[in-house]
Enzyme design. Sequence first.
Site, PDB file in Angstrom:
ATOM      1  N   HIS A  57       0.839  -1.194   0.000  1.00 37.08           N
ATOM      2  CA  HIS A  57       0.000   0.000   0.000  1.00 37.08           C
ATOM      3  C   HIS A  57       0.879   1.251   0.000  1.00 37.08           C
ATOM      4  O   HIS A  57       2.080   1.186   0.317  1.00 37.08           O
ATOM      5  CB  HIS A  57      -0.911   0.011   1.232  1.00 37.08           C
ATOM      6  CG  HIS A  57      -1.988  -1.027   1.189  1.00 37.08           C
ATOM      7  ND1 HIS A  57      -3.101  -0.979   2.000  1.00 37.08           N
ATOM      8  CD2 HIS A  57      -2.129  -2.153   0.433  1.00 37.08           C
ATOM      9  CE1 HIS A  57      -3.879  -2.014   1.750  1.00 37.08           C
ATOM     10  NE2 HIS A  57      -3.310  -2.748   0.805  1.00 37.08           N
ATOM     11  N   GLU A  59       1.050   3.865   1.999  1.00 38.68           N
ATOM     12  CA  GLU A  59       1.660   4.211   3.288  1.00 38.68           C
ATOM     13  C   GLU A  59       2.742   3.213   3.693  1.00 38.68           C
ATOM     14  O   GLU A  59       3.769   3.600   4.268  1.00 38.68           O
ATOM     15  CB  GLU A  59       0.586   4.284   4.385  1.00 38.68           C
ATOM     16  CG  GLU A  59      -0.443   5.379   4.172  1.00 38.68           C
ATOM     17  CD  GLU A  59      -1.621   4.946   3.313  1.00 38.68           C
ATOM     18  OE1 GLU A  59      -2.591   5.711   3.209  1.00 38.68           O
ATOM     19  OE2 GLU A  59      -1.568   3.820   2.748  1.00 38.68           O
ATOM     20  N   CYS A  85      -5.686   2.217   5.813  1.00 37.60           N
ATOM     21  CA  CYS A  85      -6.365   1.005   6.284  1.00 37.60           C
ATOM     22  C   CYS A  85      -5.769   0.587   7.630  1.00 37.60           C
ATOM     23  O   CYS A  85      -4.741   1.123   8.070  1.00 37.60           O
ATOM     24  CB  CYS A  85      -6.218  -0.104   5.258  1.00 37.60           C
ATOM     25  SG  CYS A  85      -4.552  -0.803   5.175  1.00 37.60           S
ATOM     26  N   CYS A  88      -1.999  -0.239   7.437  1.00 37.84           N
ATOM     27  CA  CYS A  88      -1.136   0.926   7.254  1.00 37.84           C
ATOM     28  C   CYS A  88      -1.124   1.813   8.493  1.00 37.84           C
ATOM     29  O   CYS A  88      -0.073   2.348   8.873  1.00 37.84           O
ATOM     30  CB  CYS A  88      -1.596   1.723   6.041  1.00 37.84           C
ATOM     31  SG  CYS A  88      -1.343   0.863   4.467  1.00 37.84           S
TER      32      CYS A  88
END
Length: 312
Positions: A57, A59, A85, A88
Site C-alpha cells: 500500500h 503508506e 487502512c 497501514c
Amino acid sequence: MGPMEESYSEAMRIALEEARVSLREGNKGFGAVLVKDGEVVARAHDRAVTDSDPTAHAEMNLVREASKRFADLSGCAVVSTHEPCPMCTGALVWARVSEIAYGASIEGSRRQGRTMIDLGCREIVERAPWKVTVTGGVLEEKCSRLYDEDVRKLVKAFRSGDGPGELGRALLERRVAWFDENADALRGTLRGTAVDRAYQLILMKIGIDEEEAPIVERSDVRIVFHSMNFCPALEACEILGLDTREVCREHTERATEALIRRIDDRLRFERNYERLRPRAPYCEETISLGGPADPIRTLGGSPVREIDLHKD
C-alpha cells in the site's frame, strides 16, 4: 477548509500526483507523502498489483522508504489521498508518525461500494501507546474523485486500449436507447423551444442542475452554456495525461448530439475546444437548431424522427 486542512493541502496535491501515477501503472490509485519540518521529504504510491504484493500500500511503501533515511518518524506527518487502512495505520503508529492527514475516508469509500475493512484510523490511534493526531477531509472532493466508479471504469477502458471512439459509439447507443425507453415520460417533462428542451434533456440525462451548467447566451434557435459539473471523462483524462479535446470529441460529443436529435433532427451540439476544461474553468457548449437533417450525422446513418414532446 479549516486551518489544519489548509496546512496539508500542498502536500496532498503531491500525494494526488502519486495516486495518478499509480492508476497509470495499473494499480489502485493511492498516494502518500511524508512531511518533515514543513517539507515533503518522501513520496510513494501503492504497487500491490504490479508488485504482486498485497501489503504494498502507499503508506507501507512510504514507511519502508522513509525508514531507510530516518531512525523513526516522530515529528513527521503522513498525508494520504485516502484514509489509511488498519494495516497501514498500525505501521504508521509503530513508525512513530506524529500526524496522519487524509482526503477520502473509509466510510465514504464504503458508500461508493468499495471493499474496505470497516475500521477507521482514529479508532486505532486512540489505542496507540503514544499520541498521533488525525485530520480528515483534506481536499476530500478531489481525492474522492480518484475512487469514483465511473472514473475507474474509464481509466481501465482507456488503459486497456478501448479508444474514445469505440467507447463513444457504445455511449451513443445507450443514450438513444434511454431516450426511446423514456419518451412517453419525457413528453410531459420537457418544455419550451427545441433548444430549450434539448438543454433540459442533457441536464436530465447527466443528472445535474442549471447551476452546474449555466446558460450564458440564449435565443429561440441557440443556447450556449458553461458546464462545470463533475465529469468522469475529464477526471480520467487528467489521471492518464490524455488531451480532453481529442477524447471528448470522440467520446461524448456525437453521443450528446444523437440524444438531443431524438427531439428534433435539426438540432446540433458542439463544443468550443478553446474553452474546454482543464484549460478553462468550464466547458463551453452550444445547442443550435440548424437546417434540414443530415443523415450522415444520425444514428446508424438513418435520419432520426422528431418526437412531439407536447403531444397529448
